[in-house]
Scaffold this motif. Structure first.
Motif, PDB file in Angstrom:
ATOM      1  N   ALA A   1       3.841   0.817   8.485  1.00 35.51           N
ATOM      2  CA  ALA A   1       2.404   0.405   8.690  1.00 35.51           C
ATOM      3  C   ALA A   1       1.453   0.613   8.102  1.00 35.51           C
ATOM      4  O   ALA A   1       1.230  -0.396   7.450  1.00 35.51           O
ATOM      5  N   LEU A   2       1.182   1.874   7.609  1.00 37.89           N
ATOM      6  CA  LEU A   2       0.626   2.080   6.582  1.00 37.89           C
ATOM      7  C   LEU A   2       0.932   1.286   5.097  1.00 37.89           C
ATOM      8  O   LEU A   2      -0.058   0.491   4.427  1.00 37.89           O
ATOM      9  N   THR A   3       2.481   1.214   5.258  1.00 39.99           N
ATOM     10  CA  THR A   3       2.769   1.099   3.243  1.00 39.99           C
ATOM     11  C   THR A   3       2.500  -0.167   4.144  1.00 39.99           C
ATOM     12  O   THR A   3       2.411  -1.230   2.790  1.00 39.99           O
ATOM     13  N   ILE A   4       3.055  -1.429   4.755  1.00 38.07           N
ATOM     14  CA  ILE A   4       2.552  -2.726   4.677  1.00 38.07           C
ATOM     15  C   ILE A   4       1.164  -2.937   4.771  1.00 38.07           C
ATOM     16  O   ILE A   4       0.814  -4.085   3.886  1.00 38.07           O
ATOM     17  N   LEU A   5      -0.029  -2.272   5.301  1.00 41.49           N
ATOM     18  CA  LEU A   5      -1.198  -2.376   4.714  1.00 41.49           C
ATOM     19  C   LEU A   5      -1.237  -2.331   3.916  1.00 41.49           C
ATOM     20  O   LEU A   5      -2.203  -3.468   2.565  1.00 41.49           O
ATOM     21  N   ALA A   6      -0.929  -1.333   2.734  1.00 40.02           N
ATOM     22  CA  ALA A   6      -1.311  -1.364   1.209  1.00 40.02           C
ATOM     23  C   ALA A   6      -0.215  -2.831   0.267  1.00 40.02           C
ATOM     24  O   ALA A   6      -1.078  -2.961  -1.080  1.00 40.02           O
ATOM     25  N   VAL A   7       0.634  -2.622   0.874  1.00 41.61           N
ATOM     26  CA  VAL A   7       1.414  -3.908  -0.107  1.00 41.61           C
ATOM     27  C   VAL A   7       0.388  -5.037   0.513  1.00 41.61           C
ATOM     28  O   VAL A   7      -0.046  -5.628  -0.769  1.00 41.61           O
ATOM     29  N   LYS A   8      -0.531  -5.007   1.718  1.00 39.13           N
ATOM     30  CA  LYS A   8      -0.854  -6.835   2.383  1.00 39.13           C
ATOM     31  C   LYS A   8      -2.034  -6.487   0.786  1.00 39.13           C
ATOM     32  O   LYS A   8      -2.642  -7.800   0.636  1.00 39.13           O
ATOM     33  N   ARG A   9      -2.715  -5.662   0.783  1.00 40.49           N
ATOM     34  CA  ARG A   9      -3.792  -5.035  -0.048  1.00 40.49           C
ATOM     35  C   ARG A   9      -3.633  -5.428  -1.641  1.00 40.49           C
ATOM     36  O   ARG A   9      -4.037  -6.527  -2.280  1.00 40.49           O
TER      37      ARG A   9
ATOM     38  N   VAL B   1       1.012   2.391  -7.772  1.00 41.22           N
ATOM     39  CA  VAL B   1       2.896   2.625  -7.891  1.00 41.22           C
ATOM     40  C   VAL B   1       3.132   1.018  -6.583  1.00 41.22           C
ATOM     41  O   VAL B   1       4.002   0.430  -7.849  1.00 41.22           O
ATOM     42  N   LEU B   2       2.466   0.297  -6.368  1.00 45.82           N
ATOM     43  CA  LEU B   2       2.789  -0.798  -5.878  1.00 45.82           C
ATOM     44  C   LEU B   2       2.594  -2.349  -6.710  1.00 45.82           C
ATOM     45  O   LEU B   2       3.240  -3.728  -7.226  1.00 45.82           O
ATOM     46  N   GLU B   3       1.452  -1.825  -7.817  1.00 46.78           N
ATOM     47  CA  GLU B   3       0.821  -2.615  -8.926  1.00 46.78           C
ATOM     48  C   GLU B   3       2.840  -2.491  -9.732  1.00 46.78           C
ATOM     49  O   GLU B   3       2.705  -3.580 -10.480  1.00 46.78           O
ATOM     50  N   ARG B   4       3.412  -1.412  -9.805  1.00 42.74           N
ATOM     51  CA  ARG B   4       4.397  -1.269 -11.150  1.00 42.74           C
ATOM     52  C   ARG B   4       5.705  -1.937 -10.494  1.00 42.74           C
ATOM     53  O   ARG B   4       5.936  -2.462 -11.439  1.00 42.74           O
ATOM     54  N   ALA B   5       5.502  -2.004  -9.353  1.00 42.41           N
ATOM     55  CA  ALA B   5       6.560  -2.538  -8.556  1.00 42.41           C
ATOM     56  C   ALA B   5       6.599  -4.370  -8.482  1.00 42.41           C
ATOM     57  O   ALA B   5       7.186  -5.198  -8.249  1.00 42.41           O
ATOM     58  N   ASN B   6       5.231  -4.953  -9.149  1.00 40.45           N
ATOM     59  CA  ASN B   6       4.619  -6.043  -8.983  1.00 40.45           C
ATOM     60  C   ASN B   6       5.350  -6.877  -7.858  1.00 40.45           C
ATOM     61  O   ASN B   6       5.417  -7.992  -8.136  1.00 40.45           O
ATOM     62  N   VAL B   7       4.540  -5.800  -6.908  1.00 37.85           N
ATOM     63  CA  VAL B   7       4.704  -6.552  -5.396  1.00 37.85           C
ATOM     64  C   VAL B   7       3.850  -8.132  -4.679  1.00 37.85           C
ATOM     65  O   VAL B   7       4.629  -8.896  -4.803  1.00 37.85           O
ATOM     66  N   GLU B   8       2.613  -7.939  -6.342  1.00 41.29           N
ATOM     67  CA  GLU B   8       2.118  -9.134  -5.714  1.00 41.29           C
ATOM     68  C   GLU B   8       3.177 -10.179  -6.088  1.00 41.29           C
ATOM     69  O   GLU B   8       2.493 -11.941  -5.638  1.00 41.29           O
ATOM     70  N   GLU B   9       4.160 -10.818  -6.782  1.00 46.28           N
ATOM     71  CA  GLU B   9       5.218 -11.233  -7.316  1.00 46.28           C
ATOM     72  C   GLU B   9       6.754 -11.645  -6.664  1.00 46.28           C
ATOM     73  O   GLU B   9       6.899 -12.120  -6.771  1.00 46.28           O
TER      74      GLU B   9
ATOM     75  N   ASP C   1       4.526   7.420  -4.529  1.00 44.80           N
ATOM     76  CA  ASP C   1       3.734   6.953  -3.206  1.00 44.80           C
ATOM     77  C   ASP C   1       3.641   5.482  -3.381  1.00 44.80           C
ATOM     78  O   ASP C   1       2.483   5.484  -3.698  1.00 44.80           O
ATOM     79  N   PRO C   2       4.408   5.061  -2.059  1.00 47.10           N
ATOM     80  CA  PRO C   2       3.714   3.375  -2.192  1.00 47.10           C
ATOM     81  C   PRO C   2       2.892   3.526  -1.398  1.00 47.10           C
ATOM     82  O   PRO C   2       2.286   2.215  -1.372  1.00 47.10           O
ATOM     83  N   LEU C   3       1.613   3.973  -0.837  1.00 46.94           N
ATOM     84  CA  LEU C   3       0.760   4.287  -0.569  1.00 46.94           C
ATOM     85  C   LEU C   3      -0.836   3.874  -1.539  1.00 46.94           C
ATOM     86  O   LEU C   3      -1.334   3.796  -1.227  1.00 46.94           O
ATOM     87  N   ILE C   4       0.040   3.643  -2.669  1.00 43.05           N
ATOM     88  CA  ILE C   4      -1.138   4.217  -3.712  1.00 43.05           C
ATOM     89  C   ILE C   4      -0.628   2.847  -4.293  1.00 43.05           C
ATOM     90  O   ILE C   4       0.494   2.647  -5.180  1.00 43.05           O
ATOM     91  N   HIS C   5      -1.797   2.003  -4.837  1.00 41.96           N
ATOM     92  CA  HIS C   5      -2.041   1.139  -5.283  1.00 41.96           C
ATOM     93  C   HIS C   5      -1.657   0.623  -6.679  1.00 41.96           C
ATOM     94  O   HIS C   5      -0.149  -0.227  -6.642  1.00 41.96           O
TER      95      HIS C   5
END
Length: 362
Positions: free
Chosen positions: A215-223, A192-200, A186-190
């Motif tokens: 919209a919620l996914t965008i906010l999760a990605v920003k965080r 999961v986004l860490e595993r995708a290394n969205v920070e980089e 679930d991309p709303l879970i932090h």
């Protein structure tokens, strides 16, 4: 002295090694490794006590013998001469079989677990400046296919593509090019986004089922990005949701339903227009729209640029980009400045050559 170009490589290697150590630390490998080392050191000391003075062996000779015996290799170049030494050798061989077998088993289990996690899409990636595509179904497949075609044609930089889908069933149904990393979660879970290394990540594309999820996914990605700039492109199912998605933090919002509706309407009474729009909206069919810098045409009029591009490359400029303003069709006497962009239409291969020529001339 270390060159500046080596620093990013070393930083990347350090991160890779650190990530590897963290994953190993979370497994049973360290405990078995410590047990193996303890057996080797204990039996080295015991063998040195009973055989060292008899054969004139150093402590390092004893360590060598204990390691070879514990690993059940036994070259025979160092052997016990006393009964006490033979008892130590038997004990070392028995404990060695137990500990060494346990060590190999744990290692095999660890790598099998890694393979299973990758198979199920539960692994992590360490890419940088990569594309992250979130969604499912036809929209996601179309995005990945378009990115792949444009990277192969040289229209965009070659980078890794990471896809996030909500379930393993969706992963199995995907039809995407080889080499694309598929993560499940679930991309709303932090996490999961860490595993995708969205920070980089360099660019993130969201093609979710509904606009609220987008919209919620965008906010999760920003965080998850921790303040770093990540370019976010989002799909809006409803025109009314565009302002909301923009406010959430999307850099660009595409209203696919509006485009599809206009395309269907055009097909009803102007079929050639619909066919043209469908063809030029994707690079898969051999022709594509692209944006090139107008720097090399600085001071020239649009009509002169038009003739030059058509005569030399058979590429047609159809619009001029000035900041966030798009001028189409431009006036024939429109003068181009250095910061302008040109929206051009042509064959994918010719566009690639034009970009290469422009890059070599700067």
């Amino acid at each position: 002295m270390m060159g500046p170009c080596l620093i990013p490589i070393l930083v990347h290697l350090v991160r890779k090694v650190t990530r590897l150590f963290r994953s190993i630390k979370a497994s049973r490998i360290p405990y078995v490794a410590v047990g193996f080392l303890a057996v080797v050191l204990f039996n080295s000391f015991m063998f040195w006590l009973v055989e060292g003075h008899v054969q004139g062996l150093s402590l390092m000779d004893a360590v060598y013998w204990a390691f070879i015996t514990t690993a059940t290799i036994g070259y025979g170049d160092v052997v016990p001469h006393s009964w006490a030494g033979r008892i130590v050798a038997v004990e070392t061989a028995v404990t060695g079989i137990i500990v060494f077998t346990a060590f190999v088993s744990v290692l095999a289990e660890y790598y099998a677990s890694l393979s299973y996690r990758r198979l199920m899409g539960l692994h992590s990636v360490g890419f940088k400046e990569h594309y992250v595509v979130i969604g499912k179904g036809g929209s996601l497949e179309a995005v990945v296919s378009e990115l792949d075609v444009n990277m192969k044609s040289g229209n965009i930089p070659r980078r890794r593509i990471v896809v996030i889908v909500p379930s393993s069933e969706e992963k199995e149904e995907l039809s995407i090019p080889e080499g694309v990393e598929v993560l499940v979660g679930d991309p709303l879970i932090h996490e999961v986004l860490e595993r995708a290394n969205v920070e980089e990540a360099g660019t993130l594309i969201i093609a979710a089922d509904d606009d609220s999820t987008t919209a919620l996914t965008i906010l999760a990605v920003k965080r998850a990005a921790k303040g770093k700039e990540v370019k976010i492109i989002a799909e809006a199912k409803r025109k009314e949701s565009i302002p909301l998605i923009r406010e959430a933090g999307a850099d660009h919002v595409v209203s696919t339903s509006c485009f599809s509706g206009r395309l269907l309407a055009s097909a009803a009474f102007e079929a050639p227009v619909a066919m043209l729009l469908d063809d030029i909206s994707t690079a898969v069919k051999g022709k594509d729209l692209a944006v090139i810098s107008a720097k090399r045409f600085k001071g020239m009029k649009y009509v002169d640029v038009f003739h030059e591009l058509m005569d030399k490359h058979n590429i047609m400029p159809i619009a001029v980009v000035k900041g966030r303003l798009m001028i189409y069709p431009p006036r024939l006497d429109e003068e181009l400045v250095e910061d302008d962009g040109l929206v051009v239409l042509g064959e994918v291969e010719k566009l690639r050559r034009l970009r290469k020529e422009a890059a070599s001339s700067t």
